[in-house]
Design a protein around this motif. Sequence first.
Motif, short mmCIF file in Angstrom:
data_model
loop_
_atom_site.label_atom_id
_atom_site.label_comp_id
_atom_site.label_asym_id
_atom_site.label_seq_id
_atom_site.Cartn_x
_atom_site.Cartn_y
_atom_site.Cartn_z
N VAL A 406 0.85 -1.19 0.00
CA VAL A 406 0.00 0.00 0.00
C VAL A 406 0.89 1.24 0.00
CG1 VAL A 406 -1.79 1.26 1.25
CG2 VAL A 406 -1.76 -1.25 1.28
N ILE A 407 0.67 2.11 -0.97
CA ILE A 407 1.42 3.37 -1.02
C ILE A 407 0.60 4.50 -0.44
CG2 ILE A 407 2.52 5.04 -2.58
CD1 ILE A 407 3.16 2.69 -4.45
N PHE A 408 -0.64 4.63 -0.87
CA PHE A 408 -1.55 5.67 -0.35
C PHE A 408 -2.72 5.00 0.37
CE2 PHE A 408 0.32 7.58 -4.22
CZ PHE A 408 0.98 8.66 -3.62
N PRO A 409 -3.12 5.50 1.54
CA PRO A 409 -4.20 4.87 2.30
C PRO A 409 -5.52 4.74 1.55
CG PRO A 409 -2.99 6.39 3.71
CD PRO A 409 -2.47 6.59 2.31
N TYR A 410 -5.77 5.63 0.55
CA TYR A 410 -7.05 5.55 -0.16
C TYR A 410 -7.22 4.22 -0.89
CZ TYR A 410 -4.84 6.31 -4.75
OH TYR A 410 -4.09 6.17 -5.88
N GLN A 411 -6.10 3.50 -1.11
CA GLN A 411 -6.17 2.24 -1.85
C GLN A 411 -6.87 1.14 -1.07
OE1 GLN A 411 -1.65 2.68 -2.66
NE2 GLN A 411 -2.35 1.30 -4.25
N PRO A 435 7.36 4.74 3.48
CA PRO A 435 8.61 3.99 3.72
C PRO A 435 8.41 2.48 3.74
CG PRO A 435 7.90 5.14 5.73
CD PRO A 435 7.05 5.63 4.61
N LEU A 436 7.23 2.02 4.17
CA LEU A 436 6.95 0.59 4.17
C LEU A 436 6.93 0.04 2.76
CD1 LEU A 436 6.28 -1.94 5.84
CD2 LEU A 436 3.86 -1.31 5.66
N ALA A 437 6.36 0.80 1.82
CA ALA A 437 6.36 0.38 0.42
C ALA A 437 7.78 0.28 -0.12
CB ALA A 437 5.54 1.36 -0.43
N ALA A 438 8.63 1.25 0.27
CA ALA A 438 10.04 1.20 -0.17
C ALA A 438 10.75 -0.01 0.42
CB ALA A 438 10.75 2.49 0.25
N ILE A 439 10.52 -0.30 1.69
CA ILE A 439 11.12 -1.48 2.34
C ILE A 439 10.65 -2.76 1.65
CG2 ILE A 439 11.10 -2.86 4.45
CD1 ILE A 439 11.04 -0.20 6.00
#
Length: 458
Positions: A406-411, A435-439
């Motif tokens: 998930v990058i943006f919460p709206y997803q 940052p979680l998406a990058a990790i």
Amino acid sequence: MKHALVALVALLALVLALVRPAMLGPDQARILGIVLVTLVLWATNLVQGYLASLIFFAVLLVFGLAPPDLVFLGFQSTAVWLIVSGFVIGAAISISGLGAILARALSPLLTGSYPRLIAGLMAVSVLLSFLMPSSVGRAVVMVPVGMALADQMGFGPGSKGRIGIASVLAIGTNMPGFAILPSNIPNMVLSGAAETIQNVHFGYMKYLLLHFPVLGLLKAAAVVMLILWIFPARTGEAMSPREAVQEGGPASRRVLIRVGLILLATLALWMTDSLHGVNSAWIGLVAAVLLLLPGVGVVTPPAFRASVDFGMLLFVAGALALGALVNASGLGAMLGQGLIAILPLETGADAVNFASLSVMSVVTGLLATMPGVPAVLTPMAGDLAAQTGFSVEAVLMTQVIGFSTVIFPYQVGPLIVAMQMSGEKLGHLLKITLPLAAITLFLLLPLDFLWWKLLGVL
């Protein structure tokens, strides 16, 4: 900066409408324009999410770009009704004082320190993912308890400690569930589409073994570390048990027992949905009716009006409608085909293929939202398998990496619900999801590739 970005995307939408690309039909170009504007409004929060949804609905209907039944498809979704019942159940847990009582029961185990609290709440949320098939249902149970714990530990509204608790519960009740087959909606959409379109059946244990070690356990650990880093806090002076119960609202023992029994029955039915076949949303709806009934429930009309956020329902309905519209208009399939043309897919390049397929589902989730990813990509699995040399099942399974990133919460609607119930701003969650998406992409994805290789899936 936000205004400039929205203005730029609005200009792009106008250009698409007036000078459409050759590969797009007239309606497709206009739909793509309003979809892009809506996504940017949601991502930047330049206007409230519900207002962006209303703008989206209005443009589609006024210009005849989609029929009303498709535009308002989100309101027919079981997800929306599960959210409504979730608000009522959450209000009942707080009003009756049950949340504070459960918090006191967990307090000795979790409140030795702030890191212990965050890690403990994540562990409880992950365990609950094995028992309850709905991430909204898990949030409904856990968020009131977590907020009561925040009160007991002296974390006031807007404090880093309270935001950290809200964030770990929002993410913990949702993201690890992507690695457990019946626990989240996109998982079930993928399972159903794989069986009907590709004749591929997913077994519970095989799905769990493939995804849970990395996307479940390691990602949960990464979330805990990010929250402790981004929202550091020290425990404050705890409230007394008496104060904690009063915080949730005064209630007689009889009311507590009644609410507790309704909640236990609801949990039991949610956990056994595969046996009786009743949708989780309808179980929640019955529970909400009981909790609203005079003389039976505890949620009064004023409390109901205060607990149900209609603006949030509009937001979620808009997100669901957007995903459905992207699929129905053919834009989703076009996006998938475009990504296939761009990404370096070739037989024998397993690592590159694995990364490309995962990135494809991540990018698709930005436009089609997470439940729309399987609907867009599953029909292409056969072609993707031929290009990569992977089995059709392996290609399908790479979608899980994408729709769990998930990058943006709206997803993901349940993230919005959980933060709304906590009373903290949704924007705080973006500090974790980015940052979680990058990790996930730079660390967990390579580890997942090695794990799949070890299991012989690739």
